[in-house]
Design an enzyme around this catalytic site. Sequence first.
Site, PDB file in Angstrom:
ATOM      1  N   GLY A   1       2.132   2.752  10.571  1.00 45.17           N
ATOM      2  CA  GLY A   1       3.161   3.710  10.327  1.00 45.17           C
ATOM      3  C   GLY A   1       3.785   4.175  11.686  1.00 45.17           C
TER       4      GLY A   1
ATOM      5  N   ASN B   1       0.937  -1.171   0.044  1.00 44.81           N
ATOM      6  CA  ASN B   1      -0.121  -0.019  -0.192  1.00 44.81           C
ATOM      7  C   ASN B   1       0.960   1.267  -0.101  1.00 44.81           C
ATOM      8  OD1 ASN B   1      -1.644   1.976   0.352  1.00 44.81           O
ATOM      9  ND2 ASN B   1      -2.138   1.333   2.546  1.00 44.81           N
ATOM     10  N   TRP B   2       1.043   1.655  -1.144  1.00 46.01           N
ATOM     11  CA  TRP B   2       1.842   2.907  -1.373  1.00 46.01           C
ATOM     12  C   TRP B   2       1.385   4.086  -0.858  1.00 46.01           C
ATOM     13  CZ3 TRP B   2       4.608   2.780  -6.748  1.00 46.01           C
ATOM     14  CH2 TRP B   2       5.538   1.876  -6.854  1.00 46.01           C
ATOM     15  N   LYS B   3       0.016   4.206  -0.321  1.00 49.53           N
ATOM     16  CA  LYS B   3      -0.226   5.531   0.093  1.00 49.53           C
ATOM     17  C   LYS B   3      -0.056   6.853  -0.839  1.00 49.53           C
ATOM     18  CE  LYS B   3      -0.145   3.515   4.812  1.00 49.53           C
ATOM     19  NZ  LYS B   3      -0.015   3.577   6.028  1.00 49.53           N
TER      20      LYS B   3
ATOM     21  N   GLU C   1      -6.941   5.078   7.333  1.00 47.99           N
ATOM     22  CA  GLU C   1      -6.638   6.529   6.921  1.00 47.99           C
ATOM     23  C   GLU C   1      -7.690   7.134   6.230  1.00 47.99           C
ATOM     24  OE1 GLU C   1      -2.803   5.893   5.012  1.00 47.99           O
ATOM     25  OE2 GLU C   1      -1.996   5.309   7.016  1.00 47.99           O
TER      26      GLU C   1
ATOM     27  N   GLU D   1      -5.818  -4.615  10.334  1.00 48.66           N
ATOM     28  CA  GLU D   1      -4.802  -3.391  10.699  1.00 48.66           C
ATOM     29  C   GLU D   1      -4.942  -2.831  11.846  1.00 48.66           C
ATOM     30  OE1 GLU D   1      -2.512  -2.402   6.792  1.00 48.66           O
ATOM     31  OE2 GLU D   1      -4.288  -0.925   6.974  1.00 48.66           O
TER      32      GLU D   1
ATOM     33  N   HIS E   1      -9.571   1.764   4.343  1.00 46.72           N
ATOM     34  CA  HIS E   1      -8.356   1.702   4.868  1.00 46.72           C
ATOM     35  C   HIS E   1      -8.416   2.729   6.208  1.00 46.72           C
ATOM     36  CE1 HIS E   1      -4.216   2.988   6.166  1.00 46.72           C
ATOM     37  NE2 HIS E   1      -3.806   1.736   5.680  1.00 46.72           N
TER      38      HIS E   1
ATOM     39  N   GLY F   1       2.529  -1.097   4.028  1.00 47.54           N
ATOM     40  CA  GLY F   1       2.801   0.449   3.929  1.00 47.54           C
ATOM     41  C   GLY F   1       4.404   0.694   3.652  1.00 47.54           C
ATOM     42  N   GLY F   2       4.868   1.351   4.338  1.00 45.07           N
ATOM     43  CA  GLY F   2       6.473   1.730   4.345  1.00 45.07           C
ATOM     44  C   GLY F   2       7.503   1.101   3.850  1.00 45.07           C
TER      45      GLY F   2
ATOM     46  N   SER G   1       3.020  -1.754  10.468  1.00 44.84           N
ATOM     47  CA  SER G   1       4.410  -1.879  10.618  1.00 44.84           C
ATOM     48  C   SER G   1       4.955  -3.239  10.134  1.00 44.84           C
ATOM     49  CB  SER G   1       4.614  -1.480  11.910  1.00 44.84           C
ATOM     50  OG  SER G   1       4.458  -0.051  12.263  1.00 44.84           O
TER      51      SER G   1
END
Length: 258
Positions: A176, A13-15, A101, A170, A99, A237-238, A216
Amino acid sequence: MNRKYRKTVIAGNWKMNKTPSETKEFMAQFKTIMPKGRWCDVALCVPAVCIPAAVRAMRETRVGIGAENVNANPSGAYTGEVAANMLVDAGCKYVIIGHSERRAMGETDADVNAKVLAALEAGLIPIMCCGESLEQRESGITEEWVAMQIKLGLAGVSEEKIRKVVIAYEPIWAIGTGRTATPEQAQEVCENIRAVIRKLYSSKNARAISILYGGSMNEKNAYELLAQPDIDGGLIGGASLVPEKFVQIIEAANQPTV
Ligand code: PGA
C-alpha cells in the site's frame, strides 16, 4: 513464472473495500473485459459479506472467490468469526491467511498455522502470507525471518497437502506504499522460500508450489515481476479494485515464459 511445473495465480485482496452492491458492479464490469482463452488461475478475495454476491456473479467463470481470513475452530462460541466449512459452503475456493495487516492486529505464527491446517482440512486453498518489515530488511535478517514464518506457518502440513498451499511473499514496506520491491529483491526472497520448502518437503514439492509476490504490484510493474523464475503470480491490493488494472495484471501473467 514457470508454467511447466506450477500454476500461476493472480489473486486480488480487496481488504476492507467495497460493499455487496459495489461487488456486483465490479464483477459485471470485470466479466466483460476478462481475458479469454488460456490464462492463469484468478482469485478475488473479498470481505465476508461480499462473498455471496461475488460467488453468484462469477459462477459460470473460472474466477475463484476467496475470503480474507478464517477462524481455525470448526464451530462454536466465537462471536463475529467465520469457520472454514462456512466459507466452503458459501462457495469460496481460497482464503488469505496471515496477511501482515492481520498480524499487526495480533495474529501470531501459531494462529496462522492453525488457520492453514483448518483451511486445508476443509478443502480451501490457503494463501499464506509472509514478509519482513523495513527494519528487518535493513538489519539483514529478511531471509531468516521469512524462513521462520514459513516453517512455523506450515507446521504439521503433510506431504500430500503442501501442494495445495499458495505462499505470498509480501514485504511490509511495499504494501500500500507504492514502493514495490525490485524484481531482483522479490525474486531473491521467493527463491529462498522455495529452498525452505525443498528442505521441509522435497524438490518435487518445492518445484510444484506457487509463490506469489505482493506489495504495490500494479499494471505497470507486473510484467517484470512476473518474468522472474520464482515469482508465480501476485497478491494484489489496490490495483485489484479497478477491473481494468486487474485485467492488465492478468494479461501480464499470460506472457511467454521459458
Ligand atoms: P497493495 O496490497 O497491492 O495495495 O500494496 C497488497 C496486499 O496487501 O496484499
